[in-house]
Scaffold this active site. Structure first.
Site, PDB file in Angstrom:
ATOM      1  N   LYS A 184       0.517  -1.464  -0.100  1.00  0.00           N
ATOM      2  CA  LYS A 184       0.036  -0.010  -0.105  1.00  0.00           C
ATOM      3  C   LYS A 184       0.939   1.184   0.113  1.00  0.00           C
ATOM      4  O   LYS A 184       1.908   0.751   0.748  1.00  0.00           O
ATOM      5  CB  LYS A 184      -0.799  -0.743   0.940  1.00  0.00           C
ATOM      6  CG  LYS A 184      -1.822   1.045   1.542  1.00  0.00           C
ATOM      7  CD  LYS A 184      -2.515   0.802   2.544  1.00  0.00           C
ATOM      8  CE  LYS A 184      -3.666   1.719   2.773  1.00  0.00           C
ATOM      9  NZ  LYS A 184      -4.360   1.808   4.355  1.00  0.00           N
ATOM     10  N   SER A 189      -9.777   2.033   2.886  1.00  0.00           N
ATOM     11  CA  SER A 189      -8.687   3.070   2.055  1.00  0.00           C
ATOM     12  C   SER A 189      -7.599   2.010   1.068  1.00  0.00           C
ATOM     13  O   SER A 189      -6.861   2.412   0.495  1.00  0.00           O
ATOM     14  CB  SER A 189      -7.728   3.730   2.951  1.00  0.00           C
ATOM     15  OG  SER A 189      -6.813   2.845   4.099  1.00  0.00           O
ATOM     16  N   SER A 200      -9.977  -0.353   7.730  1.00  0.00           N
ATOM     17  CA  SER A 200      -9.120  -0.698   5.950  1.00  0.00           C
ATOM     18  C   SER A 200      -8.554  -1.780   5.724  1.00  0.00           C
ATOM     19  O   SER A 200      -8.011  -1.277   4.171  1.00  0.00           O
ATOM     20  CB  SER A 200      -7.831   1.241   6.064  1.00  0.00           C
ATOM     21  OG  SER A 200      -9.024   2.228   6.129  1.00  0.00           O
TER      22      SER A 200
END
Length: 480
Positions: free
Chosen positions: A79, A154, A178
């Site tokens: 990420k 996210s 997330s």
């Protein structure tokens, strides 16, 4: 070799049996990641040179008869709020569009030490603030299950990369759900470990008392293997735990006989979009595996959303103050004074959701409102934690939905921030309490949309999560 269906064990076996080289696996993963990215926008950057260098190290160890590592040759995605030396780390923001870190996050170091191949960085909501991955400055991510729907946020880019098959596993970050919510929306496994189980060194801070790094993978076993590689004390992170790291895979024996699983009544109300039907199937499967199901109550759950959004925005307001144009961010052009540079850099650089959270966080920390909002939210956080401690006096683990609904359509909730925030209602409680929680695939709705079952354990109860989730998976949970 079909990169889309490989597990960690498949990759390792292919290497040791000389059916493929790490270089060949890296090249195929990079090829497919670039090809599939046209449909998903899951990737923000690729690391071909770095991946091939790591592959050469793995192939060299195998050639010399050395152990190449538990994750040897496994293509992984990171990420883009987890820093990577020499590789751009943007946090999905224009402010960091050109930022290239001079060091690696501890979790990244440990992955590569275990033999993993870092093939690229994945898209995310700006500074990890969002539940749909529509807040990225570089465009939204599309759900591989339905390109017209969100992948969740996210960590939507990491979840989509694993669901598409370009990465065998990925790292995401979880502040209020997330990792788990995108895992549920995309039909993969996602684990948010106990707070402190994995070092936060190198994770760009959103809400420091809540943020944690965790794995997304195709199987529960793969998630366990990734956590095994990245968990443990780190002297560079004062919040990382001294607790020893157990062998997560050895406890996955499939025996759930007599395991007490709590079903909190507050989490099974108002489910929509086929989620309720899948949860009923999950209950039946857990019971058939020998689990003793008990209805329990977590009474302060209704207060979790306001509590979480007061605390996380307060911490975000403080953490994001550093992005002012002075040091390493983009800087607004044509300014005449320092104050003007601050204002224009932050005003033009941050997206709407970041601005919303910064303003809310600054407000709740301001004089006259601190006691009324921030201090009260901290007290509610304690009550939520006590709810879980009381519950774990009655049961061994807790099972809930991950979200009240499956993946929603792109743009559906963008104009209603409150509805967007409510999509995290079942995940933020474990986050506030610092507990480990995992999303495992739990079949699909009639529309073909994935649904996730959330499993929650006491602090440092990851072995129990892997045992429970692995048995559920092996019994056909993903195809319910």
């Amino acid at each position: 070799m079909d990169i889309r269906r490989l597990t960690v064990d498949d990759v390792r076996a292919a290497l040791l049996e000389r059916r493929a080289s790490a270089r060949e696996i890296a090249q195929e993963a990079l090829r497919y990641a670039r090809e599939s990215n046209q449909a998903s926008n899951a990737w923000l950057a690729f690391a071909e040179e770095r991946a091939l260098e790591a592959a050469a190290r793995v192939d060299g160890k195998i050639a010399r008869g050395e152990d190449p590592g538990p994750l040897a040759g496994v293509p992984v995605a990171i990420k883009d709020n987890i820093v990577t030396r020499g590789l751009r780390t943007t946090c999905g923001s224009r402010l960091l569009e050109r930022f290239v870190p001079p060091y690696d996050a501890t979790a990244v170091e440990r992955l590569e030490r275990a033999g993993a191949l870092l093939i690229g960085k994945t898209n995310l909501d700006e500074f990890a603030m969002g539940s749909s991955n529509e807040n990225s400055a570089f465009g939204p991510v599309r759900n591989p299950a339905d390109p017209e729907r969100v992948p969740g946020g996210s960590s939507g880019g990491s979840a989509a990369a694993v669901a598409q098959g370009a990465a065998v596993a990925a790292l995401g970050s979880d502040t209020g759900g997330s990792i788990r919510q995108p895992a549920s929306f995309c039909g993969v496994v996602g684990l948010s470990p106990t707070y402190g189980r994995v070092s936060r060194y190198g994770l760009v801070a959103f809400a420091s008392s809540l943020d944690r790094i965790g794995p997304l993978a195709r199987t529960v076993r793969d998630a366990a293997l990734v956590l095994q590689a990245i968990a443990g004390r780190d002297s560079r992170d004062s919040t990382s735990a001294f607790a020893p790291v157990p062998d997560y895979v050895s406890g996955m024996n499939g025996n759930l006989r007599g395991l007490r699983v709590g079903l909190p009544r507050e989490y099974f109300e108002g489910l929509t979009g086929g989620t309720a039907a899948q949860m009923e199937k999950a209950r039946s499967l857990l019971a058939s595996l020998g689990c003793e199901l008990r209805e329990i109550s977590l009474p302060h759950t209704p207060y979790a959303v306001p509590c979480y959004y007061i605390l996380c925005t307060a911490e975000a307001s403080s953490n994001l103050a550093r992005y002012d144009g002075v040091r390493y961010t983009w800087r607004a052009p044509q300014v005449e004074t320092l104050a003007e540079m601050y204002a224009k850099t932050r005003g033009q650089g941050f997206g709407a959701e970041c601005k919303r959270r910064i303003m809310l966080g600054t407000y709740v920390l301001s004089a006259g409102y601190y006691d009324a909002y921030y201090l009260k939210a901290q007290k509610v956080r304690t009550l939520i934690t006590r709810d879980f401690l009381d519950a774990f006096g009655q049961v061994d683990a807790i099972a809930t939905p991950v979200s009240p609904f499956p993946a929603f359509r792109l743009g559906e909730k963008l104009d209603d921030p409150l509805q967007m925030y409510l999509s995290d209602i079942f995940t933020i409680t474990a986050s506030l309490a610092g507990l480990p929680a995992m999303s495992v695939p739990c079949g699909r709705t009639p529309e073909g949309l994935p649904v996730g079952l959330q499993l929650i354990a006491p602090h440092f109860g990851e072995p129990l999560l892997f045992r429970l989730g692995g048995a559920f998976e092996q019994a056909g949970g993903a195809s319910l």
